[in-house]
Design a protein around this motif. Structure first.
Motif, PDB file in Angstrom:
ATOM      1  N   ALA A   1       8.210  10.372 -10.198  1.00  0.00           N
ATOM      2  CA  ALA A   1       6.767  10.135 -10.057  1.00  0.00           C
ATOM      3  C   ALA A   1       5.965  11.380 -10.436  1.00  0.00           C
ATOM      4  O   ALA A   1       5.003  11.747  -9.763  1.00  0.00           O
ATOM      5  CB  ALA A   1       6.436   9.662  -8.642  1.00  0.00           C
ATOM      6  N   GLY A   2       6.403  12.063 -11.509  1.00  0.00           N
ATOM      7  CA  GLY A   2       5.634  13.167 -12.066  1.00  0.00           C
ATOM      8  C   GLY A   2       5.902  14.536 -11.481  1.00  0.00           C
ATOM      9  O   GLY A   2       5.286  15.506 -11.905  1.00  0.00           O
ATOM     10  N   ALA A   3       6.801  14.658 -10.498  1.00  0.00           N
ATOM     11  CA  ALA A   3       7.079  15.967  -9.904  1.00  0.00           C
ATOM     12  C   ALA A   3       8.587  16.146  -9.726  1.00  0.00           C
ATOM     13  O   ALA A   3       9.306  15.184  -9.458  1.00  0.00           O
ATOM     14  CB  ALA A   3       6.366  16.103  -8.561  1.00  0.00           C
ATOM     15  N   ASP A   4       9.042  17.393  -9.876  1.00  0.00           N
ATOM     16  CA  ASP A   4      10.468  17.678  -9.717  1.00  0.00           C
ATOM     17  C   ASP A   4      10.925  17.348  -8.300  1.00  0.00           C
ATOM     18  O   ASP A   4      10.212  17.598  -7.326  1.00  0.00           O
ATOM     19  CB  ASP A   4      10.764  19.152  -9.990  1.00  0.00           C
ATOM     20  N   MET A   5      12.143  16.818  -8.213  1.00  0.00           N
ATOM     21  CA  MET A   5      12.756  16.558  -6.917  1.00  0.00           C
ATOM     22  C   MET A   5      13.350  17.859  -6.385  1.00  0.00           C
ATOM     23  O   MET A   5      13.495  18.837  -7.121  1.00  0.00           O
ATOM     24  CB  MET A   5      13.844  15.491  -7.037  1.00  0.00           C
ATOM     25  N   GLU A   6      13.704  17.848  -5.114  1.00  0.00           N
ATOM     26  CA  GLU A   6      14.415  18.972  -4.511  1.00  0.00           C
ATOM     27  C   GLU A   6      15.836  19.000  -5.070  1.00  0.00           C
ATOM     28  O   GLU A   6      16.304  18.013  -5.626  1.00  0.00           O
ATOM     29  CB  GLU A   6      14.438  18.826  -2.985  1.00  0.00           C
ATOM     30  N   PRO A   7      16.567  20.109  -4.895  1.00  0.00           N
ATOM     31  CA  PRO A   7      17.958  20.165  -5.372  1.00  0.00           C
ATOM     32  C   PRO A   7      18.822  19.061  -4.755  1.00  0.00           C
ATOM     33  O   PRO A   7      18.470  18.483  -3.719  1.00  0.00           O
ATOM     34  CB  PRO A   7      18.428  21.555  -4.912  1.00  0.00           C
ATOM     35  N   ALA A   8      19.957  18.810  -5.391  1.00  0.00           N
ATOM     36  CA  ALA A   8      20.875  17.753  -4.951  1.00  0.00           C
ATOM     37  C   ALA A   8      21.163  17.879  -3.449  1.00  0.00           C
ATOM     38  O   ALA A   8      21.396  18.969  -2.942  1.00  0.00           O
ATOM     39  CB  ALA A   8      22.170  17.819  -5.745  1.00  0.00           C
ATOM     40  N   GLY A   9      21.102  16.741  -2.769  1.00  0.00           N
ATOM     41  CA  GLY A   9      21.407  16.694  -1.342  1.00  0.00           C
ATOM     42  C   GLY A   9      20.237  16.992  -0.419  1.00  0.00           C
ATOM     43  O   GLY A   9      20.353  16.835   0.790  1.00  0.00           O
ATOM     44  N   GLU A  10      19.104  17.417  -0.974  1.00  0.00           N
ATOM     45  CA  GLU A  10      17.941  17.749  -0.142  1.00  0.00           C
ATOM     46  C   GLU A  10      16.889  16.654  -0.238  1.00  0.00           C
ATOM     47  O   GLU A  10      16.742  16.001  -1.258  1.00  0.00           O
ATOM     48  CB  GLU A  10      17.345  19.093  -0.556  1.00  0.00           C
ATOM     49  N   ILE A  11      16.118  16.470   0.840  1.00  0.00           N
ATOM     50  CA  ILE A  11      15.111  15.407   0.905  1.00  0.00           C
ATOM     51  C   ILE A  11      13.887  15.771   0.079  1.00  0.00           C
ATOM     52  O   ILE A  11      13.355  16.871   0.169  1.00  0.00           O
ATOM     53  CB  ILE A  11      14.688  15.139   2.367  1.00  0.00           C
ATOM     54  N   THR A  12      13.437  14.808  -0.727  1.00  0.00           N
ATOM     55  CA  THR A  12      12.172  14.882  -1.456  1.00  0.00           C
ATOM     56  C   THR A  12      11.307  13.763  -0.907  1.00  0.00           C
ATOM     57  O   THR A  12      11.717  12.608  -0.901  1.00  0.00           O
ATOM     58  CB  THR A  12      12.389  14.653  -2.966  1.00  0.00           C
ATOM     59  N   ASN A  13      10.120  14.086  -0.423  1.00  0.00           N
ATOM     60  CA  ASN A  13       9.237  13.062   0.114  1.00  0.00           C
ATOM     61  C   ASN A  13       8.113  12.786  -0.880  1.00  0.00           C
ATOM     62  O   ASN A  13       7.559  13.712  -1.468  1.00  0.00           O
ATOM     63  CB  ASN A  13       8.651  13.502   1.458  1.00  0.00           C
ATOM     64  N   ARG A  14       7.824  11.497  -1.079  1.00  0.00           N
ATOM     65  CA  ARG A  14       6.730  11.084  -1.968  1.00  0.00           C
ATOM     66  C   ARG A  14       5.932   9.979  -1.277  1.00  0.00           C
ATOM     67  O   ARG A  14       6.489   9.145  -0.561  1.00  0.00           O
ATOM     68  CB  ARG A  14       7.255  10.512  -3.289  1.00  0.00           C
ATOM     69  N   SER A  15       4.646   9.973  -1.549  1.00  0.00           N
ATOM     70  CA  SER A  15       3.792   8.859  -1.123  1.00  0.00           C
ATOM     71  C   SER A  15       3.864   7.822  -2.238  1.00  0.00           C
ATOM     72  O   SER A  15       3.467   8.088  -3.367  1.00  0.00           O
ATOM     73  CB  SER A  15       2.357   9.347  -0.927  1.00  0.00           C
ATOM     74  N   ILE A  16       4.418   6.654  -1.919  1.00  0.00           N
ATOM     75  CA  ILE A  16       4.674   5.604  -2.901  1.00  0.00           C
ATOM     76  C   ILE A  16       3.794   4.405  -2.594  1.00  0.00           C
ATOM     77  O   ILE A  16       3.672   3.992  -1.440  1.00  0.00           O
ATOM     78  CB  ILE A  16       6.166   5.183  -2.868  1.00  0.00           C
TER      79      ILE A  16
ATOM     80  N   GLY B   1       0.818  -1.205   0.000  1.00  0.00           N
ATOM     81  CA  GLY B   1       0.000   0.000   0.000  1.00  0.00           C
ATOM     82  C   GLY B   1       0.854   1.258   0.000  1.00  0.00           C
ATOM     83  O   GLY B   1       2.039   1.242  -0.320  1.00  0.00           O
ATOM     84  N   SER B   2       0.241   2.370   0.391  1.00  0.00           N
ATOM     85  CA  SER B   2       0.896   3.675   0.330  1.00  0.00           C
ATOM     86  C   SER B   2       1.828   3.881   1.526  1.00  0.00           C
ATOM     87  O   SER B   2       1.446   3.652   2.666  1.00  0.00           O
ATOM     88  CB  SER B   2      -0.171   4.773   0.306  1.00  0.00           C
ATOM     89  N   GLN B   3       3.054   4.332   1.224  1.00  0.00           N
ATOM     90  CA  GLN B   3       4.063   4.602   2.253  1.00  0.00           C
ATOM     91  C   GLN B   3       4.726   5.933   1.965  1.00  0.00           C
ATOM     92  O   GLN B   3       4.952   6.286   0.803  1.00  0.00           O
ATOM     93  CB  GLN B   3       5.144   3.510   2.257  1.00  0.00           C
ATOM     94  N   SER B   4       5.085   6.648   3.012  1.00  0.00           N
ATOM     95  CA  SER B   4       5.803   7.908   2.870  1.00  0.00           C
ATOM     96  C   SER B   4       7.299   7.598   2.796  1.00  0.00           C
ATOM     97  O   SER B   4       7.886   7.091   3.750  1.00  0.00           O
ATOM     98  CB  SER B   4       5.501   8.816   4.061  1.00  0.00           C
ATOM     99  N   ILE B   5       7.890   7.895   1.632  1.00  0.00           N
ATOM    100  CA  ILE B   5       9.292   7.545   1.372  1.00  0.00           C
ATOM    101  C   ILE B   5      10.090   8.817   1.069  1.00  0.00           C
ATOM    102  O   ILE B   5       9.635   9.696   0.341  1.00  0.00           O
ATOM    103  CB  ILE B   5       9.400   6.572   0.171  1.00  0.00           C
ATOM    104  N   ASN B   6      11.293   8.894   1.643  1.00  0.00           N
ATOM    105  CA  ASN B   6      12.212   9.998   1.366  1.00  0.00           C
ATOM    106  C   ASN B   6      13.202   9.590   0.295  1.00  0.00           C
ATOM    107  O   ASN B   6      13.712   8.470   0.304  1.00  0.00           O
ATOM    108  CB  ASN B   6      12.993  10.392   2.631  1.00  0.00           C
TER     109      ASN B   6
END
Length: 182
Positions: A57-72, A29-34
Motif C-alpha cells: 500500500a505504498g510504503a515499505d514493510m518492516e523486516p521479515a517476521g516483524e509486524i507492519t500495521n496499515r489502515s486498510i 470502512g477503515s480498519q487497523s490491520i497487522n
C-alpha cells in the motif's frame, strides 16, 4: 507476479450473517490491520542484500517476521484490494490479522514473484580472428542465468534480483537447425 512491478491482492473479512444462511462483511470502512511478511522460498535473503522488503500500500514493510500495521479500507462486501511490490524473486507469505481482535481469524497468504527479465551469459573467453567468442561444436560450456527487474537493468548490468535461483534441472539447448541435402 513479476518482481519489481506493482501487483495487487485481495483480502476479504467476512462473518456469518445474522440469519446464519450466508456470509456478511466483518469489516467495512477503515480498519487497523497487522501484516507480517516472511520468505517462503528461498527461506533466507541473500547475505549481500538484507534490505529488500515488500512495499505494501505504498510504503515499505518492516523486516521479515516483524509486524507492519496499515489502515486498510474495506468496501461494503468486506473486501480490500492492496497493492504490493517486491523487488526480489521468490515466494513470500503475508500473515494478516486485526490489530485489535474482534473475532475475525487471522490468515496467511502466499505470493510468488518471478524476475521480469532473464539474462543468459557465458564466461567463454576464446575468440576467433574477428574477436567473436567461439566454442567448438559439440563441446559443453557453462551459462549463467540471472534475473533482472527491467530491460534497462539488464543493459546496465545492475538491479538484478539476487534471490533468483534457476532450477538445476533447467536445460538450455543451443543447436543448429538441420537442413536436407539436395
Amino acid at each position: 507476479a513479476m518482481s519489481c512491478a506493482e501487483t495487487s491482492f485481495v483480502i476479504r473479512a467476512v462473518k456469518e450473517s445474522d440469519s446464519g444462511v450466508s456470509c456478511a462483511p466483518a469489516f467495512t470502512g477503515s480498519q487497523s490491520i497487522n501484516f507480517v511478511f516472511d520468505r517462503v522460498s528461498p527461506t533466507t535473503q541473500n547475505a549481500s542484500d538484507k534490505s529488500t522488503v515488500p512495499t505494501l500500500a505504498g510504503a515499505d514493510m518492516e523486516p521479515a517476521g516483524e509486524i507492519t500495521n496499515r489502515s486498510i479500507t474495506f468496501d461494503n462486501n468486506g473486501e480490500a484490494v492492496l497493492p504490493i511490490q517486491y523487488n526480489e524473486a521468490g515466494q513470500i507469505s503475508l500473515e494478516v490479522s486485526e490489530k485489535t481482535f474482534s473475532g475475525v481469524s487471522a490468515t496467511t497468504l502466499q505470493k510468488a514473484f518471478q524476475p521480469t527479465y532473464l539474462k543468459v551469459s557465458t564466461l567463454l573467453t576464446s575468440s576467433d580472428h574477428t574477436g567473436s567468442v567461439t566454442k567448438k561444436a559439440g563441446e559443453n560450456f557453462e551459462v549463467n542465468v540471472t534475473g533482472h527487474c527491467s530491460a534497462s537493468a539488464v543493459a546496465l548490468q545492475n538491479k538484478h534480483v539476487i534471490n533468483y535461483q534457476p532450477q538445476s534441472s533447467t536445460a538450455i539447448e543451443i543447436g543448429r537447425a538441420s537442413c536436407r541435402e539436395r
